[in-house]
Design an enzyme around this catalytic site. Structure first.
Site: not given
Ligand code: NAG
Ligand code: NAG
Ligand code: NAG
Ligand code: NAG
Ligand code: NAG
Length: 408
Positions: A232, A255
């Site tokens: 993430d 991310h």
């Protein structure tokens, strides 16, 4: 005996005079009132580094002794593999500041989720003055529970953060490794004056919600000189934050580095003053990102700088997304984004629209600067363009792709 330290000389002479050397004098280097650092070794409180025994009570006993001591104190986790379930290191402490947590070995989380009742595996709560270091590894052993994560199963549990700093002040963490957290690897909340450096965080690119570090409701937090690769955000900067510095981070997979998500809950507060600089992102889905939800409270996100960033094969290098994860409602985001600077951002992308300013219809972005952007395709995807809606921006320097046009 001219060169003896003062205390020693005084004790020596006093010893002669009294023909008895007391405990104070036996240790000439200890100046009265200051004292030596006391080591609180978790193995002296019952912890066993055998990779099996559940050691959380031993850790808590060792911490409580260190915290409630008087002089300088060091909680020592020596070499070895220590398994533990939930641990709360509770303050405030009476020990001299800062207290040190020295993690030399491996700390491995229990894999039995029923042993976790709060938000985090290890919580550092209400502590002023703390150094966390030692070169050891905090292993969340998340691989056993990732498939239960709420992001993969509707209604699944919120998996525990590996290390939560809550209501702490004047904290330094350096030379600590994290692997495979269940939830986030680390989180800082309701805190101020926190500096992380030389941190290494490693989890697979497919592990759900394993943010490297999430910061919320905190001021003066620096994360520098660290390497983060997760499933993430490498670093996410949430609501209620100010004076945040992110510098010299290597991020990927993951991310990217993000301000947000903002605006999910009604009580959220402004974000003011975030600088992300001298970072390299490789193979991430986003580069420099700001994301907000629809139907948000009316808050502001301002004074945000992304500068001197190198991107390798990044999907969305520059992105403001005020429609984040917001399919359920059409009510626009009320997060006002202004005074945002994307400067000297260069590298390669796998997207044909590497620059996207997608702002709120009711609270358009203002004062967005794009300066010296140079993005080229890393694969044969053709011409790159910029997209934009509801944003007022300034373009400076050389821009490749050219800045957006026709932004209502
Ligand atoms: C600590 O964990 C690492 C991998 O995370 C492993 O290579 C090492 O052998 C472990 N050390 C001990 C003492 O268990
Ligand atoms: C989740 O993964 C673990 C370990 O890989 C496995 O034992 C378990 O059956 C899986 N659970 C689900 C719900 O898929
Ligand atoms: C963070 O970095 C800034 C700029 O170098 C510095 O002024 C500030 O004191 C640092 N904060 C902490 C908590 O180390
Ligand atoms: C960022 O890099 C530039 C160029 O190498 C350097 O001048 C600057 O001091 C660096 N800033 C930080 C905060 O690392
Ligand atoms: C902005 O996001 C919305 C929702 O995801 C999308 O429909 C729209 O095309 C985007 N606009 C731009 C300019 O990227």
């Amino acid at each position: 005996m001219a060169d003896f330290p003062r205390g020693f000389k005084a004790c020596f002479l006093l010893g002669f005079a009294l023909l008895s050397i007391g405990a104070e004098c036996a240790n000439p280097a200890a100046p009265s009132g200051l004292g030596h650092e006391t080591i609180f070794d978790v193995t002296k409180y019952g912890a066993k580094p055998d990779g099996r025994k559940e050691n959380s009570m031993a850790f808590i006993r060792a911490w409580n002794a260190a915290c409630k001591s008087s002089g300088p104190a060091r909680l020592l986790v020596p070499q070895g593999d220590f398994v533990a379930a939930e641990i709360i290191f509770q303050g405030p402490c009476t020990a001299a500041k800062p207290i040190t947590i020295d993690i030399k070995g491996n700390l491995s989380a229990s894999t039995d989720l029923s042993l976790f009742t709060s938000e985090a595996w290890i919580t550092l709560n209400v502590i002023d003055g703390l150094v966390v270091t030692g070169g050891g590894t905090i292993n969340g052993r998340g691989e056993a529970t990732w498939n239960l994560s709420g992001s993969k199963n509707e209604g699944g549990p919120l998996l525990p953060v590996s290390l939560l700093y809550k209501k702490v002040t004047n904290v330094v963490m350096h030379h600590v490794n994290f692997v495979n957290s269940k939830g986030f690897h680390s989180k800082v909340t309701d805190s101020s004056n926190v500096a992380f450096s030389y941190i290494k965080i490693t989890a697979p690119g497919k592990s759900p919600n394993t943010d490297g570090c999430h910061i919320s409701s905190s001021s003066n937090v620096n994360i520098t000189d660290s390497t983060i690769g997760t499933g993430d955000d490498c670093i996410s900067i949430g609501q209620g934050t100010s004076k945040i510095l992110i510098a010299r981070i290597h991020c990927g997979p993951g991310h990217g580095i993000s301000v947000g998500s903002l605006g999910k809950r009604p009580e959220e507060k402004d974000v003011k003053g975030v600088t992300v600089t001298n970072c390299t992102l490789t193979g991430t889905t986003n580069g420099a990102r700001i994301k907000t939800y629809h139907a948000s409270p009316q808050i502001q996100a301002s004074a945000i700088i992304y500068q001197d960033i190198v991107l390798n094969d990044v999907k969305n290098p520059i992105i403001i997304d005020q429609h984040y994860n917001s399919k359920k409602t059409q009510e626009p985001s009320k997060v006002k984004i202004s005074d945002v600077h994307f400067r000297n951002i260069r590298g390669t992308t796998v997207s044909t629209i590497p620059v996207s300013l997608n702002c709120s219809r009711t609270f358009p972005c203002e004062g967005i600067e794009l300066a010296d952007i140079n993005l080229t395709p890393s694969v044969g995807i053709g011409k790159l363009t910029s997209a934009c809606s509801n944003a007022k921006y300034i373009l400076r320097g050389k821009l490749n792709p050219p800045g957006p046009t026709g932004c209502a």
